[in-house]
Every structure is written in C-alpha cells, then in structure tokens.
Enzyme design. Structure first.
Site, PDB file in Angstrom:
ATOM      1  N   GLY A  23     -12.300  -2.924 -10.067  1.00 44.65           N
ATOM      2  CA  GLY A  23     -13.031  -4.183 -10.225  1.00 44.65           C
ATOM      3  C   GLY A  23     -13.321  -4.513 -11.675  1.00 44.65           C
TER       4      GLY A  23
ATOM      5  N   CYS B  73      -2.154  11.999  -7.030  1.00 46.62           N
ATOM      6  CA  CYS B  73      -2.381  12.785  -5.826  1.00 46.62           C
ATOM      7  C   CYS B  73      -2.286  14.259  -6.190  1.00 46.62           C
ATOM      8  CB  CYS B  73      -1.325  12.490  -4.765  1.00 46.62           C
ATOM      9  SG  CYS B  73      -0.687  10.844  -4.820  1.00 46.62           S
TER      10      CYS B  73
ATOM     11  N   ASN C 272     -14.010   3.283  -4.052  1.00 48.52           N
ATOM     12  CA  ASN C 272     -13.288   3.470  -2.802  1.00 48.52           C
ATOM     13  C   ASN C 272     -12.747   4.878  -2.681  1.00 48.52           C
ATOM     14  OD1 ASN C 272     -10.123   3.724  -2.553  1.00 48.52           O
ATOM     15  ND2 ASN C 272     -10.556   2.649  -4.475  1.00 48.52           N
TER      16      ASN C 272
ATOM     17  N   LYS D 171       0.820  -1.210   0.000  1.00 46.41           N
ATOM     18  CA  LYS D 171       0.000   0.000   0.000  1.00 46.41           C
ATOM     19  C   LYS D 171       0.858   1.267   0.000  1.00 46.41           C
ATOM     20  CE  LYS D 171      -3.953   1.904   2.474  1.00 46.41           C
ATOM     21  NZ  LYS D 171      -4.669   2.284   1.233  1.00 46.41           N
ATOM     22  N   GLY D 172       0.316   2.337  -0.585  1.00 51.77           N
ATOM     23  CA  GLY D 172       1.040   3.594  -0.758  1.00 51.77           C
ATOM     24  C   GLY D 172       1.594   4.172   0.532  1.00 51.77           C
TER      25      GLY D 172
ATOM     26  N   GLY E 206      -9.380  -4.929 -12.773  1.00 53.05           N
ATOM     27  CA  GLY E 206     -10.488  -5.886 -12.770  1.00 53.05           C
ATOM     28  C   GLY E 206     -10.148  -7.317 -13.110  1.00 53.05           C
TER      29      GLY E 206
ATOM     30  N   LYS F  39       2.897   4.648 -11.843  1.00 51.42           N
ATOM     31  CA  LYS F  39       1.508   4.180 -11.951  1.00 51.42           C
ATOM     32  C   LYS F  39       0.643   5.312 -12.472  1.00 51.42           C
ATOM     33  CE  LYS F  39      -2.069   1.643  -9.454  1.00 51.42           C
ATOM     34  NZ  LYS F  39      -2.341   0.859  -8.242  1.00 51.42           N
TER      35      LYS F  39
END
Lengths: 308, 261
Positions: free
Chosen positions: A216, A129, A68, A44-45, A243, A164
């Site tokens: 997803g 971000c 989310n 996780k980030g 997904g 990313k």
C-alpha cells in the site's frame, strides 16, 4: 504519442500492469474494468500443486497500508490452466503468470507446464518463498539460491522471464545483478515488506500467520528507492511496484528508472486505479510535450548541492 | 456487480448507535438478492484505505438502504456523512439466501444483533411468512422488530440481560420451537460467528436445513484477495472458500466449524 514499452520480448501497449496477488486471475475484475486497456494482466502466484493458504485473519488494515499473510492460496498449475487460461488466452493483452515453489525443481516444473501454453506473455518468478530443501531461507534473500532458481527457469523456457525481488535485503543491487546474470529478462521491484501488527487488548497478532507482508501507499517511498538503486545497476527493464494510487505515483517509479509499473493494493479498494493511471500518464506526456514514455524512464534530475 | 457513485438520500440515527442510510443507487438496487452486500468506500477515511461491507437491508426501485451500527472508524466516518454527499459502491456482491417459496420449508429466521439487517429483504421476498428469532445483548440492540411484524412475520425476542423478551441467548427460544416442531422447517441465520455455529449445531440436532450468513473480515469483496475465506467441506476433505463470492451465505452443513473461522 507512444505509451508502449518492452519487457523482454514482450511489448506492452502501455506501461501499466497489476501486481500478482492483488488481481486474482483477472476474471474477478472483468466485470468492473476493461482488462484489454491494461498493459498486461499479472495473475496470482501459481505452484505445481494446489495450496490451501494460511489461517485467518489474513489481512489487516494499517495506516495507509495493508498487512497480508494469505499464504499463496491457489489451485495449482493444472487447475489454473484448466480453469483460468481459456479466459486469459482470449484477452488482447498479455498475461504474466507469477510462479513459486519450495524447491528449484518445483519452479522448473511450473515453468515447463506454463511454457506449453500458446500465447502466454511472460513468467514472473516469486523468490520470496522459503527453500524447504535448504535451511528455510527465502530464495530471494540468498544470492546463490536466487541465481540458481533464475538459471534453472531460464533453461526451462524461452518465454520472457521476470524476477520479482524481495525488499528484505540490505542492498537490492547484488540481487538485481544476480537475476540479470542468471538470464532474467526483467525485474519486478518490490514484493511486500515483512511486517507485523498486534492487538494490545488480546496481545494476539492481527494475522493468523503471526507476521505478513506490508503493502500500500505507506511503502511507496521504499519501493521508489529500490527501483532507483537497481535501475543504475542493471540494463534489464524494471517493473516498479509499491503503493501506486495514481499517475503521479507511477511517474515517480518511471522517473526513478522503472520501464513499467504494477498497481497492487489499490485494486482492492479502487478497481479503476490501473486504467486511471494509464489515462493520467497520457495526460502527463501531453502536458509536458513528451512524445515517448520511454524518454522518461530513469530521467530523475539529481543536482547535488555541496554541503558545508 | 458494478461500481457506482451513490448519493446519500438520508443517513439518520435510528436508536442509540444504529443508523439507517438510504442511497440513490439505480444501477445496483434492482439486482440485489436477499443476503447480498455492497462494498462502500468512505472518502473521509483517507489513510484507512479499504472499503467497508454492509448487508443490504432493503431496496426500492432506485434506492438501497443499509442499517449499520457505529462500531469503528469506518462507521464513525460514515455516520458523519450528510445527504447529497457521494459514496463509491461496489455491488451487489456475494451469494445470498435461497428465497422461501410456497412449496419450500417453513422459514425460521435467526438474527443476532444487527444480523437482523441482512434478513429483512429475505422476509420481504419470502412467499411464506415465518418466525423471526431476534437476539441481542439488550433491548436497544433489537432492531426493526416492527418492520418484520408489519410484513406479517411472528417475532420472538431474547436479550442477554432480560431487558426485553426472553432472558438469554436467541438459540433458547429457537430450540423450544424446534422441539415443538422441526419437520418441514428451515433456518436462515445472520449474526456473530458463535451464534451461527450454535444455530448450525441445532439444525444438525433437529435434522433441518440451515443457511448462515457469515460476517467475515473482508478486503477486496470481489474474490481476488482471498482474505475472507471459510473452511468448507469437500468430497475429499475441506477447502477455503470466499465469503465474498461463494458466500456470505453458506449451507451450514458444509462449514467445517472445527477448523476455526
């Protein structure tokens, strides 16, 4: 049969990792799956400082997907190193650490701190971000800012750097090229798609943060197209994300041009997904008499029929 | 914590919208602590991807049972499942209740609606037989009263419409009991969040301990996604902790209710 692929200087035993934010810090899933069977563990980030994250509700289930707005809750780089690195260091497979910040300096600082870790696999730069020093535009949707972040991280580390990318752009091609030119060794495509849901009864947004990111199976075709577009524009490898639920989904990404794939939302409901995908890829190669998974990358067959 | 394919032994309607599901889950059943839960993937849900969390009501040597209310598409689909069909379970998950021993405080259990389901195993494993305060909207929402009585517990009922027991909220008879005697007693509660907050305030007012099981919206259930967070007081402020991992049972005094759940 060869399933191993290269991402920058990193060799993965198979092309299947997990998407940042969907797998905690690896340890959460260690009792449910053998992490050493993955291509890599992506955590996780991480930011320079601890982050509390968004108010609840933080996720909402939608048709074939998940909304989310967790808000990148995390312990900060020092607590990450203290609490999670001793566990991750012992794994036989590489760890990829996703990083983020709100200024270029923050990205550089986390990159430096992580570069001190012996045995770390790679750094994945999350550019979705907002830039607090500028006008709040996300780093990943401004070509200059994107180049600036990646160059700055590049100067700060000799580790493999993965960028990313956000899907929230009119064309992924210039962003993919900008990251490549700035020294990124690879691309992760894609992050979640900006989205929203509302409860008609209360007229309130379903998420505490009002809007969030969609992930997803419902975003898979969008992600496959972005990978397809980017793969024809850059020479660096791409990790396809969006997904994936089974080997067939993963194969779509690979055939579109991805060198590796990451399992995201599916970890939340079927923790065995990543290992099943590895197994399924092996079976596919066998059934199609393909010796090397690398021969499949970008092998999409396009026969354009003339229109009348 | 393991992932296991569990076979349905029975899945019957108890009363109204309440069902009792019994599963053959030998890898999970022996390890369940009171207040823990299982995370169930319901195959027929298809495009609704996530698992659904359920408190474990009771366990046998190789079985677990779950009491659930049909409230949404997940439980509608679950209610249609028949014996011998399989479900994927993750469990046991979460941090449960502290089981009362002979030397600990006298236990007062407080349940709102199907919160009763999360408290039965605690009553069963408790060395002391205490009092259960069961509250619900109406008579049909009071679950398994007879089963708590069969364990030797005193059950006091309150319904909002007065159709059974005392009329009003469950916190009323609880307050009456605490006014009578609070010292040497401890509360264990499960139910809707406003009820848990009211129970916490009562515990504070009367200076008794309280453990509350929070019914937070869950996603992964194993601590990875950080969906189910609860604001918890720390030495230098507060932080979000995970209901699926540090909870669902928390010390009521540590929850920062005013931050909003």
């Amino acid at each position: 049969m060869n399933l191993s692929v290269k991402i920058g200087r990193l060799t993965l035993q198979n092309p299947v990792t997990v998407a940042s934010g969907t797998f905690g810090y690896g340890a959460e899933y260690a009792r449910l799956i053998d992490l050493n069977q993955l291509g890599a563990v992506t955590v996780k980030g991480i930011r320079v400082c601890p982050v509390r994250g968004n108010p609840t509700p933080r996720t909402f289930e939608v048709t074939s997907g998940l909304l989310n707005a967790i808000g990148l809750q995390g312990p900060g780089v020092d607590a990450f190193i203290k609490k999670y690195w001793p566990f991750l260091r012992e794994l036989k497979v590489p760890t990829i650490v996703n990083i983020w910040g709100t200024t270029v300096d923050e990205y550089v600082e986390v990159t430096r701190r992580l570069s001190e870790l012996e045995g770390l696999g790679a750094i994945e730069i999350n550019v979705s971000c907002p830039n607090v020093n500028g006008d709040g535009t996300a780093f990943g949707t401004d070509l200059n800012l994107l180049g600036e972040i990646v160059s700055a991280c590049r100067r700060a580390t000799s580790l493999t750097l993965i960028t990313k990318l956000s899907p929230n752009v009119s064309s992924i091609v210039p962003y993919a090229k900008a990251a490549e030119q700035a020294g990124s060794d690879a691309l992760s495509i894609m992050n979640s798609y900006p989205a929203m849901a509302i409860d008609p009864e209360t007229r309130r947004p379903r998420l505490g943060n009002v809007t969030g990111g969609l992930s997803g199976p419902c975003i898979k075709p969008i992600a496959v197209k972005l990978v397809f577009d980017a793969a024809r524009a850059v020479r660096i490898p791409i990790i396809g994300i969006g997904g994936i639920q089974d080997a067939s989904d993963a194969l779509e990404f690979i055939i579109a041009g991805a060198t590796a794939v990451a399992i995201g939302t599916a970890n939340f409901y079927e923790p065995q997904t990543a290992l099943r995908v590895v197994e399924g890829l092996r079976e596919y190669l066998k059934n199609h008499q393909i010796e090397d998974i690398n021969d499949l990358i970008g092998s999409v067959r396009i026969e354009r029929k003339s229109s009348c | 914590m393991v992932e296991q394919t569990a076979t349905i032994i029975s899945n019957r309607c108890e009363t109204g919208l309440y069902f009792r599901l019994v599963l053959h889950a030998p890898a999970i059943a022996p390890n369940v602590q009171p207040g823990q839960f299982v995370h169930i993937r319901i195959p027929s849900l298809k495009d609704a991807l996530l698992r659904r969390p359920f408190s474990v009501f009771d366990t046998g040597q190789e079985t677990i049972s779950i009491l659930y209310k049909v409230v949404g598409k997940g439980t509608v689909a679950l209610a249609r499942m028949r014996e011998n069909e399989d479900l994927s379970l993750l469990g046991p998950l979460g941090h449960g209740f502290t089981i009362p021993t002979a030397n600990s405080e006298f236990p007062l259990l407080v349940a709102g609606g199907y919160g009763m389901a999360a408290l039965y195993l605690l009553a069963k494993q408790s060395t002391q037989k205490g009092i259960v305060f069961a509250g619900a909207r109406e008579r049909n929402d009071i679950l398994c009263e007879a089963e708590f009585r069969a364990l030797g517990w005193d059950v006091r009922v309150a319904t909002e419409d007065g159709s059974y027991g005392e009329r009003g909220l469950v916190t009323q008879p609880l307050r009456t009991e605490l006014e009578r005697q609070a010292e040497g007693r401890k509360l264990f509660a499960c139910g809707p969040t406003p009820m848990l907050e009211a129970v916490s305030k009562l515990a504070e007012e009367f200076g008794v301990g309280a453990e509350v099981s929070l019914d937070q919206h869950l996603c992964c259930g194993v601590g990875a996604c950080l969906t189910c967070v609860v604001p918890v007081k720390t030495s230098d402020g507060w932080e979000y902790q995970r209901a699926c991992t540090e909870g669902p049972v928390f010390d009521a005094r540590k929850i920062l209710w005013e931050a909003g759940l």
